[in-house]
Design a protein around this motif. Sequence first.
Motif, PDB file in Angstrom:
ATOM      1  N   UNK A 114       0.871  -1.166   0.000  1.00  0.00           N
ATOM      2  CA  UNK A 114       0.000   0.000   0.000  1.00  0.00           C
ATOM      3  C   UNK A 114       0.909   1.218   0.000  1.00  0.00           C
ATOM      4  N   UNK A 115       1.203   1.709  -1.204  1.00  0.00           N
ATOM      5  CA  UNK A 115       2.184   2.775  -1.313  1.00  0.00           C
ATOM      6  C   UNK A 115       3.554   2.267  -0.912  1.00  0.00           C
ATOM      7  N   UNK A 116       4.128   2.871   0.127  1.00  0.00           N
ATOM      8  CA  UNK A 116       5.456   2.467   0.596  1.00  0.00           C
ATOM      9  C   UNK A 116       5.401   1.382   1.662  1.00  0.00           C
ATOM     10  N   UNK A 117       4.203   0.986   2.057  1.00  0.00           N
ATOM     11  CA  UNK A 117       4.039  -0.032   3.102  1.00  0.00           C
ATOM     12  C   UNK A 117       3.962  -1.420   2.468  1.00  0.00           C
ATOM     13  N   UNK A 118       4.792  -2.344   2.952  1.00  0.00           N
ATOM     14  CA  UNK A 118       4.760  -3.738   2.502  1.00  0.00           C
ATOM     15  C   UNK A 118       4.567  -4.639   3.720  1.00  0.00           C
ATOM     16  N   UNK A 119       3.540  -5.504   3.660  1.00  0.00           N
ATOM     17  CA  UNK A 119       3.228  -6.404   4.772  1.00  0.00           C
ATOM     18  C   UNK A 119       3.020  -7.810   4.235  1.00  0.00           C
ATOM     19  N   UNK A 120       3.198  -8.823   5.120  1.00  0.00           N
ATOM     20  CA  UNK A 120       3.011 -10.206   4.698  1.00  0.00           C
ATOM     21  C   UNK A 120       2.026 -11.007   5.549  1.00  0.00           C
ATOM     22  N   UNK A 121       1.653 -10.537   6.732  1.00  0.00           N
ATOM     23  CA  UNK A 121       0.757 -11.305   7.603  1.00  0.00           C
ATOM     24  C   UNK A 121      -0.658 -10.805   7.407  1.00  0.00           C
ATOM     25  N   UNK A 122      -1.572 -11.717   7.070  1.00  0.00           N
ATOM     26  CA  UNK A 122      -2.900 -11.301   6.618  1.00  0.00           C
ATOM     27  C   UNK A 122      -3.711 -10.546   7.676  1.00  0.00           C
ATOM     28  N   UNK A 123      -3.624 -10.936   8.932  1.00  0.00           N
ATOM     29  CA  UNK A 123      -4.406 -10.241   9.949  1.00  0.00           C
ATOM     30  C   UNK A 123      -3.846  -8.856  10.219  1.00  0.00           C
ATOM     31  N   UNK A 124      -2.522  -8.742  10.182  1.00  0.00           N
ATOM     32  CA  UNK A 124      -1.892  -7.424  10.305  1.00  0.00           C
ATOM     33  C   UNK A 124      -2.306  -6.530   9.136  1.00  0.00           C
ATOM     34  N   UNK A 125      -2.380  -7.123   7.951  1.00  0.00           N
ATOM     35  CA  UNK A 125      -2.810  -6.377   6.757  1.00  0.00           C
ATOM     36  C   UNK A 125      -4.248  -5.889   6.932  1.00  0.00           C
ATOM     37  N   UNK A 126      -5.115  -6.752   7.444  1.00  0.00           N
ATOM     38  CA  UNK A 126      -6.510  -6.364   7.646  1.00  0.00           C
ATOM     39  C   UNK A 126      -6.620  -5.228   8.662  1.00  0.00           C
ATOM     40  N   UNK A 127      -5.814  -5.268   9.716  1.00  0.00           N
ATOM     41  CA  UNK A 127      -5.808  -4.162  10.677  1.00  0.00           C
ATOM     42  C   UNK A 127      -5.381  -2.868   9.992  1.00  0.00           C
ATOM     43  N   UNK A 128      -4.337  -2.960   9.169  1.00  0.00           N
ATOM     44  CA  UNK A 128      -3.840  -1.787   8.436  1.00  0.00           C
ATOM     45  C   UNK A 128      -4.937  -1.205   7.553  1.00  0.00           C
ATOM     46  N   UNK A 129      -5.625  -2.060   6.821  1.00  0.00           N
ATOM     47  CA  UNK A 129      -6.687  -1.606   5.912  1.00  0.00           C
ATOM     48  C   UNK A 129      -7.815  -0.948   6.698  1.00  0.00           C
ATOM     49  N   UNK A 130      -8.246  -1.603   7.780  1.00  0.00           N
ATOM     50  CA  UNK A 130      -9.368  -1.086   8.568  1.00  0.00           C
ATOM     51  C   UNK A 130      -9.048   0.252   9.216  1.00  0.00           C
ATOM     52  N   UNK A 131      -7.789   0.440   9.621  1.00  0.00           N
ATOM     53  CA  UNK A 131      -7.406   1.687  10.283  1.00  0.00           C
ATOM     54  C   UNK A 131      -7.127   2.805   9.277  1.00  0.00           C
ATOM     55  N   UNK A 132      -6.455   2.484   8.177  1.00  0.00           N
ATOM     56  CA  UNK A 132      -6.122   3.526   7.207  1.00  0.00           C
ATOM     57  C   UNK A 132      -7.354   4.010   6.460  1.00  0.00           C
ATOM     58  N   UNK A 133      -8.255   3.093   6.136  1.00  0.00           N
ATOM     59  CA  UNK A 133      -9.447   3.433   5.358  1.00  0.00           C
ATOM     60  C   UNK A 133     -10.694   3.411   6.237  1.00  0.00           C
ATOM     61  N   UNK A 134     -10.546   3.940   7.444  1.00  0.00           N
ATOM     62  CA  UNK A 134     -11.596   3.862   8.456  1.00  0.00           C
ATOM     63  C   UNK A 134     -12.911   4.485   8.001  1.00  0.00           C
ATOM     64  N   UNK A 135     -12.861   5.516   7.164  1.00  0.00           N
ATOM     65  CA  UNK A 135     -14.082   6.216   6.751  1.00  0.00           C
ATOM     66  C   UNK A 135     -14.719   5.639   5.500  1.00  0.00           C
ATOM     67  N   UNK A 136     -14.152   4.555   4.973  1.00  0.00           N
ATOM     68  CA  UNK A 136     -14.713   3.920   3.776  1.00  0.00           C
ATOM     69  C   UNK A 136     -15.438   2.629   4.136  1.00  0.00           C
ATOM     70  N   UNK A 137     -16.409   2.276   3.300  1.00  0.00           N
ATOM     71  CA  UNK A 137     -17.056   0.971   3.411  1.00  0.00           C
ATOM     72  C   UNK A 137     -17.620   0.680   4.789  1.00  0.00           C
ATOM     73  N   UNK A 138     -17.476  -0.560   5.228  1.00  0.00           N
ATOM     74  CA  UNK A 138     -17.970  -0.999   6.534  1.00  0.00           C
ATOM     75  C   UNK A 138     -17.184  -0.307   7.635  1.00  0.00           C
ATOM     76  N   UNK A 139     -17.854   0.483   8.447  1.00  0.00           N
ATOM     77  CA  UNK A 139     -17.170   1.346   9.426  1.00  0.00           C
ATOM     78  C   UNK A 139     -16.728   0.615  10.687  1.00  0.00           C
ATOM     79  N   UNK A 140     -17.341  -0.514  11.013  1.00  0.00           N
ATOM     80  CA  UNK A 140     -17.128  -1.131  12.324  1.00  0.00           C
ATOM     81  C   UNK A 140     -16.199  -2.342  12.321  1.00  0.00           C
TER      82      UNK A 140
END
Length: 219
Positions: free
Chosen positions: A59-85
Motif C-alpha cells: 500500500x504505497x510504501x508499506x509492505x506487509x506479509x501477515x494477513x491479519x496485520x494487513x486487515x488491521x492496516x486496511x481497517x485503520x487507514x481506510x476507516x471512513x470507507x465501506x464498513x465502518x465497524x
Amino acid sequence: MAMASVQVFGCPTWPEVARVLACLFEKEVEFQLIRPNNYDGLKRMPSLKEKGPRFAFKDGKVTLQESREICRHIAEKYVDQGTKDLLAVRGTHERCSIEQWLQTEVGSFDPPSSELVLNLGFGLPTGPDKEVIEQNKQKLDEVLHIYDKRLQATKFLAGDKFTLADLSHLPNAQRLVSNDDYRSLIRTREKVSLWWDVISRRKSWQRVMEMQQEPPSVK
C-alpha cells in the motif's frame, strides 16, 4: 490508466489472500491482484528474503506479509470507507473484544482448521492422515462449542456488529463447510451455523469466491 496504490500478490484461493481480499471489499478499497502464475507479476513481487515470494501486500510504501496485520492496516487507514465497524478505536471496550476474538481465531481456530483443510488433499502426496484428522476435529469441536455459547448472547463474535473477528474465519470455515466430512462441525451447532450463514453471505465474501473461480490471466 494509473496503477492502484494497493497491490495484493498471491492467489485468491490461498486463505491469507482471501482474508485480505474480503477486507478490501468490505472497506471498498481499490486494489490490483497480481497472481503468482503471471510471469510479469512474479517479476514485480516484493522480495521476501531467502524463502522467496509467496504472498505480500503493498500500500504505497508499506509492505506487509501477515494477513491479519494487513486487515488491521486496511481497517485503520481506510476507516471512513465501506464498513465502518470492522475495527474499533484503540483502547475501547469494542476494540479489546475484537482483538480477543482475533487472538482466539489465530491461536485456537486456525491451527486445527488449517490441519483439516490440509488433509482434504491439498499438498499431501501421501494422502490424508486419519490420526491427525481426528485429533484436530476434536480440537476444533471444543473451540466451536465455545463459539456456540458466545453466539447465544451476541450476533457476532465481538458483539452485535460484523468485525475483523468474524471476517478472519471466512477462508478456513468455507473449506470446512464445503466438505462432507467436516461440515457437521459447524452445521450441528445452531448458533454457529446461523453465524456462518450470515457472514458467508456478505457481498465481500461472495466476490472473493467469484474471484476464486476465475481462470488466471495468461500473458
